[in-house]
Design a protein around this motif. Structure first.
Motif, PDB file in Angstrom:
ATOM      1  N   ASN A 133     -16.713 -16.526   6.843  1.00 23.34           N
ATOM      2  CA  ASN A 133     -16.986 -16.866   8.234  1.00 23.34           C
ATOM      3  C   ASN A 133     -18.477 -17.151   8.427  1.00 23.34           C
ATOM      4  O   ASN A 133     -19.313 -16.542   7.750  1.00 23.34           O
ATOM      5  N   PRO A 134     -18.831 -18.080   9.334  1.00 20.53           N
ATOM      6  CA  PRO A 134     -20.246 -18.382   9.562  1.00 20.53           C
ATOM      7  C   PRO A 134     -20.959 -17.212  10.215  1.00 20.53           C
ATOM      8  O   PRO A 134     -20.332 -16.382  10.888  1.00 20.53           O
ATOM      9  N   ILE A 135     -22.265 -17.142  10.037  1.00 20.26           N
ATOM     10  CA  ILE A 135     -23.054 -16.058  10.610  1.00 20.26           C
ATOM     11  C   ILE A 135     -24.005 -16.613  11.672  1.00 20.26           C
ATOM     12  O   ILE A 135     -24.202 -17.823  11.781  1.00 20.26           O
ATOM     13  N   HIS A 136     -24.590 -15.706  12.445  1.00 18.55           N
ATOM     14  CA  HIS A 136     -25.489 -16.113  13.517  1.00 18.55           C
ATOM     15  C   HIS A 136     -26.726 -16.828  12.949  1.00 18.55           C
ATOM     16  O   HIS A 136     -27.149 -16.561  11.812  1.00 18.55           O
ATOM     17  N   ALA A 137     -27.299 -17.690  13.757  1.00 14.32           N
ATOM     18  CA  ALA A 137     -28.355 -18.604  13.291  1.00 14.32           C
ATOM     19  C   ALA A 137     -29.550 -17.875  12.686  1.00 14.32           C
ATOM     20  O   ALA A 137     -30.163 -18.379  11.746  1.00 14.32           O
ATOM     21  N   ARG A 138     -29.909 -16.705  13.202  1.00 17.86           N
ATOM     22  CA  ARG A 138     -31.109 -16.010  12.715  1.00 17.86           C
ATOM     23  C   ARG A 138     -30.783 -14.767  11.888  1.00 17.86           C
ATOM     24  O   ARG A 138     -31.681 -13.981  11.569  1.00 17.86           O
ATOM     25  N   SER A 139     -29.550 -14.577  11.556  1.00 19.84           N
ATOM     26  CA  SER A 139     -29.179 -13.388  10.783  1.00 19.84           C
ATOM     27  C   SER A 139     -29.766 -13.437   9.389  1.00 19.84           C
ATOM     28  O   SER A 139     -29.803 -14.486   8.745  1.00 19.84           O
ATOM     29  N   ARG A 140     -30.184 -12.262   8.925  1.00 22.32           N
ATOM     30  CA  ARG A 140     -30.695 -12.125   7.556  1.00 22.32           C
ATOM     31  C   ARG A 140     -29.902 -11.066   6.801  1.00 22.32           C
ATOM     32  O   ARG A 140     -30.357 -10.544   5.786  1.00 22.32           O
ATOM     33  N   SER A 141     -28.724 -10.741   7.309  1.00 27.58           N
ATOM     34  CA  SER A 141     -27.865  -9.771   6.630  1.00 27.58           C
ATOM     35  C   SER A 141     -26.428 -10.223   6.805  1.00 27.58           C
ATOM     36  O   SER A 141     -26.133 -11.158   7.561  1.00 27.58           O
ATOM     37  N   ARG A 142     -25.532  -9.568   6.092  1.00 34.79           N
ATOM     38  CA  ARG A 142     -24.122  -9.954   6.104  1.00 34.79           C
ATOM     39  C   ARG A 142     -23.287  -8.750   6.515  1.00 34.79           C
ATOM     40  O   ARG A 142     -22.574  -8.149   5.732  1.00 34.79           O
ATOM     41  N   THR A 143     -23.375  -8.392   7.783  1.00 33.46           N
ATOM     42  CA  THR A 143     -22.568  -7.317   8.334  1.00 33.46           C
ATOM     43  C   THR A 143     -21.561  -7.920   9.321  1.00 33.46           C
ATOM     44  O   THR A 143     -21.644  -9.104   9.661  1.00 33.46           O
ATOM     45  N   LYS A 144     -20.677  -7.092   9.812  1.00 38.18           N
ATOM     46  CA  LYS A 144     -19.713  -7.590  10.790  1.00 38.18           C
ATOM     47  C   LYS A 144     -20.415  -8.094  12.047  1.00 38.18           C
ATOM     48  O   LYS A 144     -19.986  -9.071  12.672  1.00 38.18           O
ATOM     49  N   ALA A 145     -21.522  -7.427  12.415  1.00 35.43           N
ATOM     50  CA  ALA A 145     -22.258  -7.842  13.607  1.00 35.43           C
ATOM     51  C   ALA A 145     -22.920  -9.200  13.429  1.00 35.43           C
ATOM     52  O   ALA A 145     -23.260  -9.861  14.422  1.00 35.43           O
ATOM     53  N   ASP A 146     -23.108  -9.640  12.197  1.00 33.75           N
ATOM     54  CA  ASP A 146     -23.755 -10.930  11.929  1.00 33.75           C
ATOM     55  C   ASP A 146     -22.791 -12.105  12.008  1.00 33.75           C
ATOM     56  O   ASP A 146     -23.226 -13.259  11.990  1.00 33.75           O
ATOM     57  N   ILE A 178     -14.218  -8.860   8.215  1.00 32.72           N
ATOM     58  CA  ILE A 178     -14.522 -10.242   8.577  1.00 32.72           C
ATOM     59  C   ILE A 178     -15.770 -10.780   7.882  1.00 32.72           C
ATOM     60  O   ILE A 178     -16.012 -11.987   7.896  1.00 32.72           O
ATOM     61  N   SER A 179     -16.567  -9.898   7.266  1.00 35.88           N
ATOM     62  CA  SER A 179     -17.764 -10.351   6.548  1.00 35.88           C
ATOM     63  C   SER A 179     -17.514 -10.504   5.045  1.00 35.88           C
ATOM     64  O   SER A 179     -18.452 -10.663   4.265  1.00 35.88           O
ATOM     65  N   ARG A 180     -16.270 -10.514   4.636  1.00 34.97           N
ATOM     66  CA  ARG A 180     -15.887 -10.581   3.225  1.00 34.97           C
ATOM     67  C   ARG A 180     -16.366 -11.884   2.590  1.00 34.97           C
ATOM     68  O   ARG A 180     -16.409 -12.932   3.216  1.00 34.97           O
ATOM     69  N   VAL A 181     -16.751 -11.794   1.316  1.00 34.82           N
ATOM     70  CA  VAL A 181     -17.053 -12.985   0.519  1.00 34.82           C
ATOM     71  C   VAL A 181     -15.944 -13.174  -0.510  1.00 34.82           C
ATOM     72  O   VAL A 181     -15.407 -12.203  -1.040  1.00 34.82           O
TER      73      VAL A 181
END
Length: 276
Positions: free
Chosen positions: A63-76, A152-155
């Motif tokens: 799933n895509p992440i937020h534009a400024r995220s620098r981590s891969r958590t569910k919140a991102d 949802i943050s699975r790779v």
């Protein structure tokens, strides 16, 4: 599908995505954040192939992440675009059950990640994070898939590259089955024991897709045919023509796969209807 074709199919050019790599025996897990468009560039594709050749396993966030995220958590996670299953136990049987289940939407992609192991992926929209994870947990219990892969943050692995987990390298491949995008009402409802519950499907977007109409037409024709072998060539040619008019990629592959799956489904339905 090649690596870049798969990335381009999953994401919009400006989507921010995460790509990860790790040597199986190492403790360090590397990840890089970039746009889907940049990930498809030749230079980056060469980088991924080089890292893979050095023994790294390569993964991509589903799933895509937020534009400024620098981590891969569910919140991102910016938006739920995919739900998925990792099938590694009696995987050929489980995959066949999933593909033939008339209550379940046709998966968009099936990845073969190693001998007898698969990742099954659906493109979705209008899912809340909690609803997506609840659905994946229910599907895991219902089909016996790996319950550790439902966040949802699975790779998942990238096709076109090699699985370096085992002594013998194995190329990961992806098969695209449909371009449909599904909504929550397109999936079955399960109770706490993962027993499927009835749900009216009148509001389903699935019934409005050309692929679903093709599937329904082929199943109806095969069910009514006294000799399925006799009507199969005609059905394939009709679906090829329909797919070509819609500019669907690989129309003959799509037509043959649809008819093949429909024949297996109808055969199973006939066998069950003849039981006690």
């Amino acid at each position: 599908m090649t690596t870049w074709e798969y990335i381009r199919d999953l994401f919009r050019p400006n989507d921010r995505i995460v790509i990860c790599w790790k040597i199986h025996t190492a403790t360090t897990f590397h990840q890089r954040f970039l746009s889907a468009e940049d990930a498809c560039q030749d230079r980056y594709q060469r980088f991924l192939r080089a890292m893979n050749a050095q023994g790294n396993n390569i993964y991509i966030g589903m799933n895509p992440i937020h534009a400024r995220s620098r981590s891969r958590t569910k919140a991102d996670i910016a938006e739920i675009r995919r739900v998925y299953l990792d099938v590694d136990h009696e995987a050929d049987t489980v995959l066949n059950t999933i593909l033939l289940d008339a209550h379940l939407p046709q998966p968009n992609y099936v990845l073969n990640t190693s001998p007898g192991k698969y990742q099954v992926i659906w493109n979705v929209e209008r899912f809340e994070p909690g609803d997506a994870e609840a659905l994946m947990r229910a599907l895991c219990r219902h089909y016996g898939a790996d319950p550790a892969t439902v966040d949802i943050s699975r790779v998942f692995r990238l096709p076109g590259l090699h699985n370096k987990k085992y002594e013998a390298s194995y190329q990961v491949t992806a098969r695209k089955l449909t371009g449909a995008i599904y909504r929550p009402n397109d999936f079955p409802v399960y109770d706490s024991a993962s027993t499927r519950l009835p749900r009216p499907r009148t509001s389903s977007t699935l019934t409005n897709t050309p692929s679903h109409r093709d599937w329904a037409y082929v199943c109806r024709e095969l069910w009514n045919a006294s000799d399925p072998d006799a009507v199969t060539p005609r059905l394939i040619e009709e679906l090829v023509h329909s797919a070509e008019l819609r500019h669907k990629p690989k129309p003959r592959y799509y037509a043959e796969l649809t008819v093949e799956k429909a024949r297996a489904y109808i055969a199973a339905k006939r066998a069950s209807s003849c039981g006690d």
